[in-house]
Design a protein around this motif. Structure first.
Motif, PDB file in Angstrom:
ATOM      1  N   GLU A 168      25.890 105.692  75.717  1.00 15.63           N
ATOM      2  CA  GLU A 168      24.871 104.650  75.805  1.00 15.63           C
ATOM      3  C   GLU A 168      24.417 104.427  77.242  1.00 15.63           C
ATOM      4  OE1 GLU A 168      26.984 101.455  73.880  1.00 15.63           O
ATOM      5  OE2 GLU A 168      25.991 101.913  71.962  1.00 15.63           O
ATOM      6  N   ARG A 169      25.375 104.483  78.136  1.00 12.15           N
ATOM      7  CA  ARG A 169      25.138 104.335  79.572  1.00 12.15           C
ATOM      8  C   ARG A 169      26.374 104.877  80.261  1.00 12.15           C
ATOM      9  NH1 ARG A 169      26.318  99.373  77.430  1.00 12.15           N
ATOM     10  NH2 ARG A 169      28.050  98.214  78.375  1.00 12.15           N
ATOM     11  N   PRO A 170      26.347 105.057  81.578  1.00 12.81           N
ATOM     12  CA  PRO A 170      27.533 105.606  82.238  1.00 12.81           C
ATOM     13  C   PRO A 170      28.811 104.858  81.875  1.00 12.81           C
ATOM     14  CG  PRO A 170      25.704 105.602  83.757  1.00 12.81           C
ATOM     15  CD  PRO A 170      25.227 104.884  82.520  1.00 12.81           C
ATOM     16  N   ASP A 196      28.706 117.455  82.115  1.00 10.77           N
ATOM     17  CA  ASP A 196      28.899 116.390  81.129  1.00 10.77           C
ATOM     18  C   ASP A 196      29.724 115.253  81.717  1.00 10.77           C
ATOM     19  OD1 ASP A 196      27.582 117.802  78.944  1.00 10.77           O
ATOM     20  OD2 ASP A 196      29.326 119.117  78.968  1.00 10.77           O
ATOM     21  N   ARG A 197      30.703 115.612  82.526  1.00  8.80           N
ATOM     22  CA  ARG A 197      31.509 114.593  83.192  1.00  8.80           C
ATOM     23  C   ARG A 197      30.641 113.781  84.163  1.00  8.80           C
ATOM     24  NH1 ARG A 197      37.209 114.013  84.382  1.00  8.80           N
ATOM     25  NH2 ARG A 197      37.355 112.011  85.427  1.00  8.80           N
ATOM     26  N   GLU A 198      29.777 114.478  84.903  1.00 11.92           N
ATOM     27  CA  GLU A 198      28.860 113.782  85.819  1.00 11.92           C
ATOM     28  C   GLU A 198      27.925 112.858  85.054  1.00 11.92           C
ATOM     29  OE1 GLU A 198      26.982 116.993  87.798  1.00 11.92           O
ATOM     30  OE2 GLU A 198      28.750 117.546  88.971  1.00 11.92           O
ATOM     31  N   LEU A 199      27.424 113.326  83.924  1.00 12.83           N
ATOM     32  CA  LEU A 199      26.550 112.487  83.092  1.00 12.83           C
ATOM     33  C   LEU A 199      27.291 111.232  82.663  1.00 12.83           C
ATOM     34  CD1 LEU A 199      24.359 113.715  80.126  1.00 12.83           C
ATOM     35  CD2 LEU A 199      25.986 111.858  79.778  1.00 12.83           C
ATOM     36  N   TYR A 200      28.527 111.410  82.193  1.00  9.24           N
ATOM     37  CA  TYR A 200      29.295 110.268  81.696  1.00  9.24           C
ATOM     38  C   TYR A 200      29.653 109.297  82.814  1.00  9.24           C
ATOM     39  CZ  TYR A 200      32.619 107.624  78.918  1.00  9.24           C
ATOM     40  OH  TYR A 200      33.262 106.606  78.249  1.00  9.24           O
ATOM     41  N   ASP A 201      29.967 109.831  83.975  1.00 13.09           N
ATOM     42  CA  ASP A 201      30.356 108.975  85.102  1.00 13.09           C
ATOM     43  C   ASP A 201      29.161 108.356  85.817  1.00 13.09           C
ATOM     44  OD1 ASP A 201      32.999 109.527  84.594  1.00 13.09           O
ATOM     45  OD2 ASP A 201      33.169 111.102  86.110  1.00 13.09           O
ATOM     46  N   GLY A 202      27.949 108.775  85.460  1.00  8.36           N
ATOM     47  CA  GLY A 202      26.759 108.227  86.101  1.00  8.36           C
ATOM     48  C   GLY A 202      26.436 108.869  87.432  1.00  8.36           C
ATOM     49  N   ARG A 249      18.686 111.103  80.673  1.00  9.24           N
ATOM     50  CA  ARG A 249      17.978 109.989  80.057  1.00  9.24           C
ATOM     51  C   ARG A 249      18.926 109.313  79.073  1.00  9.24           C
ATOM     52  NH1 ARG A 249      13.466 112.483  77.686  1.00  9.24           N
ATOM     53  NH2 ARG A 249      12.597 112.559  79.789  1.00  9.24           N
ATOM     54  N   TYR A 250      19.422 108.122  79.459  1.00 11.74           N
ATOM     55  CA  TYR A 250      20.320 107.371  78.587  1.00 11.74           C
ATOM     56  C   TYR A 250      19.507 106.497  77.631  1.00 11.74           C
ATOM     57  CZ  TYR A 250      23.741 108.485  82.284  1.00 11.74           C
ATOM     58  OH  TYR A 250      24.554 109.126  83.199  1.00 11.74           O
ATOM     59  N   PRO A 251      20.043 106.213  76.436  1.00 14.08           N
ATOM     60  CA  PRO A 251      21.243 106.779  75.821  1.00 14.08           C
ATOM     61  C   PRO A 251      20.990 108.230  75.419  1.00 14.08           C
ATOM     62  CG  PRO A 251      20.094 105.407  74.250  1.00 14.08           C
ATOM     63  CD  PRO A 251      19.361 105.254  75.553  1.00 14.08           C
ATOM     64  N   VAL A 252      22.057 109.024  75.418  1.00 13.92           N
ATOM     65  CA  VAL A 252      21.888 110.444  75.128  1.00 13.92           C
ATOM     66  C   VAL A 252      23.132 110.987  74.427  1.00 13.92           C
ATOM     67  CG1 VAL A 252      22.816 111.188  77.363  1.00 13.92           C
ATOM     68  CG2 VAL A 252      21.215 112.672  76.136  1.00 13.92           C
ATOM     69  N   VAL A 253      22.915 111.923  73.532  1.00 11.34           N
ATOM     70  CA  VAL A 253      24.001 112.713  72.959  1.00 11.34           C
ATOM     71  C   VAL A 253      24.154 113.943  73.844  1.00 11.34           C
ATOM     72  CG1 VAL A 253      24.812 114.046  70.969  1.00 11.34           C
ATOM     73  CG2 VAL A 253      23.492 111.934  70.607  1.00 11.34           C
ATOM     74  N   PRO A 254      25.267 114.076  74.599  1.00  7.63           N
ATOM     75  CA  PRO A 254      25.437 115.234  75.481  1.00  7.63           C
ATOM     76  C   PRO A 254      25.720 116.505  74.678  1.00  7.63           C
ATOM     77  CG  PRO A 254      26.914 113.410  76.063  1.00  7.63           C
ATOM     78  CD  PRO A 254      26.404 113.156  74.696  1.00  7.63           C
ATOM     79  N   GLY A 255      25.917 117.595  75.422  1.00  2.48           N
ATOM     80  CA  GLY A 255      26.290 118.854  74.804  1.00  2.48           C
ATOM     81  C   GLY A 255      25.222 119.909  74.983  1.00  2.48           C
ATOM     82  N   PHE A 311      20.867 116.471  77.984  1.00  2.00           N
ATOM     83  CA  PHE A 311      20.660 115.628  79.171  1.00  2.00           C
ATOM     84  C   PHE A 311      19.472 114.684  78.983  1.00  2.00           C
ATOM     85  CE2 PHE A 311      22.827 119.411  80.870  1.00  2.00           C
ATOM     86  CZ  PHE A 311      23.941 118.791  81.416  1.00  2.00           C
ATOM     87  N   THR A 312      18.346 115.225  78.608  1.00  2.00           N
ATOM     88  CA  THR A 312      17.184 114.380  78.295  1.00  2.00           C
ATOM     89  C   THR A 312      16.835 114.443  76.817  1.00  2.00           C
ATOM     90  OG1 THR A 312      15.536 116.115  78.718  1.00  2.00           O
ATOM     91  CG2 THR A 312      16.249 114.780  80.603  1.00  2.00           C
ATOM     92  N   GLU A 313      17.368 115.447  76.109  1.00  2.00           N
ATOM     93  CA  GLU A 313      17.149 115.619  74.674  1.00  2.00           C
ATOM     94  C   GLU A 313      18.506 115.614  73.973  1.00  2.00           C
ATOM     95  OE1 GLU A 313      13.962 115.710  73.822  1.00  2.00           O
ATOM     96  OE2 GLU A 313      13.378 115.823  75.943  1.00  2.00           O
ATOM     97  N   PRO A 314      18.559 115.170  72.711  1.00  2.00           N
ATOM     98  CA  PRO A 314      19.848 115.113  72.015  1.00  2.00           C
ATOM     99  C   PRO A 314      20.563 116.457  72.027  1.00  2.00           C
ATOM    100  CG  PRO A 314      18.161 113.977  70.747  1.00  2.00           C
ATOM    101  CD  PRO A 314      17.451 114.671  71.872  1.00  2.00           C
TER     102      PRO A 314
END
Length: 343
Positions: free
Chosen positions: A15-17, A48-54, A62-68, A122-125
């Motif tokens: 949802e956010r970092p 993915d870790r960087e995305l999660y940690d903000g 682009r949050y919220p996002v489904v990573p992967g 990252f910007t797309e699901p």
């Protein structure tokens, strides 16, 4: 499932970092020109870790996002205008949502698309989910019966393919690979096929460096040992993205040598000495993502058995244990290789 019940597709939503949850949603329906993929495996990487940690730059998430963004799966539905023969095909797909129309795309340089950054996960699901929608034009079908667990690593393999395209290795050359993570070990496996005269791997972690020997490296060096080999290598492929490794990789190259930077550097990394660069007449290239051509190279090498990422996988988790999987990535344990989520 009872009559009239709606099928549910699970996904890990950041949802956010620092905040995530497992959600249930209706199974997505592919639109015109799209396919729906049933995800078989998805790799968790430092991005993915960087995305999660903000810590990822705002323009690249682009949050919220489904990573992967590293994944494999099987096509289980197609949208209007898509060849129905794709149904049931194992596949991977390019992450960059290139436009296909700009000048760079027309030149085949799809990773340099000027239409604006958009990338799966990252910007797309992304693929930390049961199902994923992707444009059919980005799909790379795989042979029937392929190891989809290993195929999940074709995204980093495509990055390595892009680096090898830029590097232009020639038989008999002295080559150094800096870093023995996922990219580094895939690079060793790929470069070993070019018949180098020497293939050295530089990494401070003895366990990771030793693994490189099994992938085709001829010897390993610690960074301190590598300092004594400055100016020796025809080609240096940097994969670590550590603060000093761009500069140190340039020092390893001989005069007139080639350096390819594939690691993801962050602000504050040591800069490359412009005096050394000019006097040594180095050729320096960088790689961010992979073009369609590099993806095709990686898929072909994998399909022919020339590239085998399977030994890199050390851990597998269900979607429900995303937090545990993420904690392993970047945790510093040299025994941790590629971590997969298996929906």
């Amino acid at each position: 499932m009872s009559a009239g019940a709606t099928a549910v597709s699970r996904a890990v939503l950041v949802e956010r970092p620092g905040v995530h949850r497992l959600i249930g949603r209706e199974v997505p329906v592919p639109g015109p020109g799209e396919v729906r993929v049933r995800v078989a495996a998805a790799g968790v990487c430092m991005s993915d870790r960087e995305l999660y940690d903000g810590h990822r730059a705002p323009e690249y998430v682009r949050y919220p996002v489904v990573p992967g963004h590293e994944w494999s799966g099987t096509v289980d539905a197609v949208g209007a205008g898509v060849d129905p023969a794709l149904l049931g095909r194992p596949c991977v797909a390019e992450g960059f949502r290139s436009c296909g129309r700009c000048e760079r795309c027309r030149y085949g340089e799809t990773s340099l698309c000027t239409a604006g950054y958009a990338e799966t996960g990252f910007t797309e699901p992304g693929a930390f989910a049961d199902h994923l929608l992707v444009p059919a034009g980005l799909l790379h079908p795989l042979p029937d019966g392929v190891d989809l667990r290993a195929a999940a690593l074709l995204e980093p393999a495509a990055v390595v393919a892009a680096a090898v395209r830029a590097a232009r290795p020639r038989p008999g050359e002295r080559i150094a690979v800096v870093g023995a993570g996922t990219l580094g070990l895939l690079a060793v496996q790929w470069l070993a096929a070019s018949s180098p005269g020497e293939l050295a791997v530089v990494d401070p972690r003895a366990q990771r460096a030793d693994k490189a020997l099994g992938f085709g490296a001829s010897r390993t060096l610690t960074p301190r040992e590598a300092d004594g080999e400055a100016g020796r290598f025809d080609l240096v492929v940097e994969t670590a993205g550590a603060p000093p490794t761009a500069a140190s990789s340039c020092l390893l190259a001989r005069r007139g040598g080639r350096v390819v930077l594939t690691g993801m550097f962050t602000a504050g990394a040591t800069g490359i000495d412009p005096v050394h660069l000019s006097l040594s007449q180095l050729e320096v290239r960088s790689v961010f993502g992979a073009s369609s051509a590099a993806w095709a190279d990686a898929v072909r090498a994998f399909s022919l058995g020339l590239l085998d990422p399977a030994p890199l996988v050390t851990h597998e988790f269900p979607l429900e244990r995303f937090g545990e999987a993420l904690a392993l990535v970047g945790g510093g344990d040299p025994g941790t290789g590629k971590v997969l989520l298996r929906p």
